[in-house]
Design an enzyme around this catalytic site. Structure first.
Site, mmCIF file in Angstrom:
data_model
loop_
_atom_site.group_PDB
_atom_site.id
_atom_site.type_symbol
_atom_site.label_atom_id
_atom_site.label_comp_id
_atom_site.label_asym_id
_atom_site.label_seq_id
_atom_site.Cartn_x
_atom_site.Cartn_y
_atom_site.Cartn_z
ATOM 1 N N SER A 220 12.345 22.005 7.416
ATOM 2 C CA SER A 220 13.495 21.214 6.999
ATOM 3 C C SER A 220 13.992 21.610 5.606
ATOM 4 C CB SER A 220 13.114 19.727 7.062
ATOM 5 O OG SER A 220 14.249 18.909 6.928
ATOM 6 N N ASP B 147 19.338 34.544 2.036
ATOM 7 C CA ASP B 147 20.676 35.025 2.367
ATOM 8 C C ASP B 147 21.399 35.594 1.154
ATOM 9 O OD1 ASP B 147 20.279 34.338 4.971
ATOM 10 O OD2 ASP B 147 21.903 32.875 5.101
ATOM 11 N N LYS C 239 12.863 23.327 11.850
ATOM 12 C CA LYS C 239 13.597 22.064 11.976
ATOM 13 C C LYS C 239 14.943 22.222 11.260
ATOM 14 C CE LYS C 239 13.669 17.140 10.897
ATOM 15 N NZ LYS C 239 14.934 17.197 10.128
#
Length: 428
Positions: free
Chosen positions: A299, A310, A324
Site C-alpha cells: 500500500s 519511476d 495492494k
C-alpha cells in the site's frame, strides 16, 4: 406494531438511498435500479417475518448491522462495515500509541497474516513473528472475519488477557502454536535511524501514521549532523511496512523528489481522480538513495517505492512487494459506526497499477543473513614474506561492512558505497 413500523421505515430509508444514488448516477441502466428495488422488497419481507415470527426476540441493532455487514461483505477484501467499537479501533490504529498486543495484520492467501510485530509490545515479548497466520482469537475462528473486526478483538483494556492460535511455517513443516498475551500500551516508534557505516545512513520506516513524514525529516537531519554534514548515501528500509495513511506516503515521497507526479488515483469507470505532485521546497535529501522492500511491503510503501522508481530517484532492492493498489475512504455513519470503502485504484507516475502486481525491485535480493566468509590467504600473512620498501600501507579508503549481517541491508550499503567510490574516482 413498532416492529412493522421499523420494517417500513427501513424499507423507505433504503429506497430513498437507492433513489438518491440513481439521481447521482443517471447513467445507471433502469433495469439495474428495478432489480435493486425488487431485492429491497425481499429484504423488507424477510425482516418483517423475522421480527414477527422468529422463535426468540432479536436484537434489532445487531440485526441491522449484520445486514449491512453482509452487504459490504460482497465487495472486495478491503471494504468493510465497522460497528462503533471497530471504527474507533481503526481510527486509533493511525495513532502512534494504543492498547493492544502490538501487531499489524494483513490478508493473506491462507488467512490473516501478521505483517509486523512492534518491538517492546506483548506480542514481541511472547515470540510472535511476522508471517504467522492467525487462526483463532480467544478460541474463535477468524478466517471469515474482516480485518477491522479482528483488530477490535485484539484491542481492549490494559491488563486484560487475550489468546491467539497461529500457524507458523518453520521451513520444514507448519505447526499450530498457542499464545497467551496481556494487553498493554503499545508505543509504536515508526522511524528508526542508524549509521551502520560512516557516511551511510539507514532509516527503517515501520508504518505511515500521523506525523511520520515529520519524524522522517528529523531523522534525516540527525544523520546529516552525525555524518558531519555530508551524508553520502541513505537506505530507506520499507521491509515489513504494511502501509497506513495515504497523505503520509505522499509526504514521505516528497522528501526525496524535487518535482513531478507522486501518485494519482482513478475511480469507477477509470474516471480520473486526484493527482499529487512533489514540491521542491519540501525536499529533505538529494544524495544517493536505495529503497529496501519485501513481500510484506504494501500500500503506502508501494506508493513511495513506485514514485521513487519511476522518477529514477532511487534503486529499489529486495523482493517483489505485496501488491495492494487500492485506496479506501472512511465514511462516518450516524450511529458512530463507519464504512471503509474501496473508492479507487492508485497509479504510479508512469501510469502503473500496483494492484496484485506489486513493485518489482531493480535488484532482487533474497532475505536472510550473510554467511561468514572464510579468512583468505595473503602475502603479508606469510612470516617469511619480504617487507614492502614503502613501509606500512595507508588505511583502506573503504567502508567496513563486516558488522552488517542483514543480507539485503548489506547489499544496499554495498551499492551505495560502490556508487560513492565511482563518483569520487570520476572527480579526481
Amino acid at each position: 406494531m413498532r416492529r412493522t413500523q421499523l420494517a417500513l421505515l427501513l424499507a423507505l430509508t433504503l429506497a430513498t438511498g437507492f433513489v438518491a444514488g440513481a439521481l447521482l448516477a443517471p447513467s445507471s441502466p433502469a433495469h439495474a435500479r428495478t432489480e435493486a428495488y425488487t431485492q429491497l422488497g425481499v429484504f423488507s419481507e424477510v425482516l418483517a417475518h423475522v421480527q414477527r415470527s422468529y422463535v426468540h426476540d432479536v436484537d434489532e441493532t445487531a440485526l441491522m448491522r449484520g445486514a449491512v455487514r453482509g452487504l459490504v461483505g460482497e465487495l472486495d477484501a478491503h471494504s468493510a462495515y465497522l460497528d462503533p467499537d471497530a471504527y474507533r479501533a481503526l481510527q486509533d490504529d493511525n495513532r502512534n500509541a494504543y492498547v493492544g498486543v502490538g501487531i499489524e495484520i494483513q490478508p493473506g492467501e491462507f488467512g490473516v497474516v501478521i505483517g509486523q510485530v512492534f518491538r517492546g509490545g506483548p506480542a514481541h515479548g511472547a515470540g510472535l513473528q511476522p508471517g504467522d497466520i492467525i487462526h483463532r482469537v480467544d478460541g474463535e475462528e477468524v478466517r471469515d472475519a474482516s480485518l477491522p473486526e479482528i483488530v477490535q478483538r485484539l484491542r481492549g483494556e490494559r491488563g486484560t488477557a487475550v489468546s491467539l492460535q497461529v500457524e507458523r511455517d518453520t521451513g520444514e513443516h507448519t505447526e499450530l502454536l498457542p499464545f497467551d498475551l496481556v494487553r498493554d500500551v503499545v508505543e509504536r516508534q515508526i522511524v528508526h535511524a542508524s549509521m551502520p557505516v560512516d557516511g551511510f545512513g539507514h532509516i527503517r520506516l515501520v508504518g505511515f501514521r500521523q506525523r511520520t513524514s515529520e519524524q522522517l525529516r528529523d531523522a534525516i537531519a540527525g544523520l546529516e549532523r552525525d555524518a558531519g554534514g555530508s551524508l553520502r548515501g541513505l537506505v530507506l528500509d520499507l521491509r515489513g511496512n504494511t502501509g497506513g495513511l495515504l497523505r503520509e506516503s505522499i509526504r514521505v515521497a516528497d522528501l526525496f523528489l524535487d518535482d513531478g507526479e507522486i501518485v494519482s488515483t482513478r475511480g469507477r469507470h477509470q474516471a480520473p481522480g486526484d493527482q499529487w505532485r512533489a514540491r521542491r521546497t519540501n525536499t529533505a535529501y538529494r544524495a544517493p538513495l536505495v529503497v529496501l522492500v519485501d513481500d510484506r511491503s504494501a500500500s503506502a510503501s508501494e506508493i513511495v517505492a513506485g514514485a521513487l522508481q519511476d522518477h529514477g530517484r532511487a534503486v529499489i532492492m529486495g523482493q517483489q512487494t505485496y501488491g495492494k493498489g487500492s485506496v479506501q475512504s472512511l465514511f462516518d455513519l450516524g450511529d458512530g459506526s463507519g464504512l471503509k470503502l474501496t473508492v479507487s485504484l492508485y497509479y504510479t507516475p508512469r501510469g502503473r497499477s500496483i494492484q496484485q502486481h506489486g513493485i518489482s525491485p531493480d535488484i532482487l535480493v533474497e532475505a536472510g543473513e550473510v554467511e561468514p566468509v572464510a579468512r583468505t590467504s595473503r602475502e603479508s600473512r606469510n612470516q617469511r614474506s619480504l617487507a614492502n620498501p614503502d613501509g606500512d600501507p595507508p588505511p583502506p579508503d573503504s567502508a567496513s561492512l563486516d558488522a552488517v549481517t542483514d543480507r539485503p541491508l548489506r547489499s544496499a550499503l554495498e551499492q551505495l558505497h560502490a556508487f560513492d567510490v565511482f563518483q569520487r574516482a570520476q572527480a579526481r
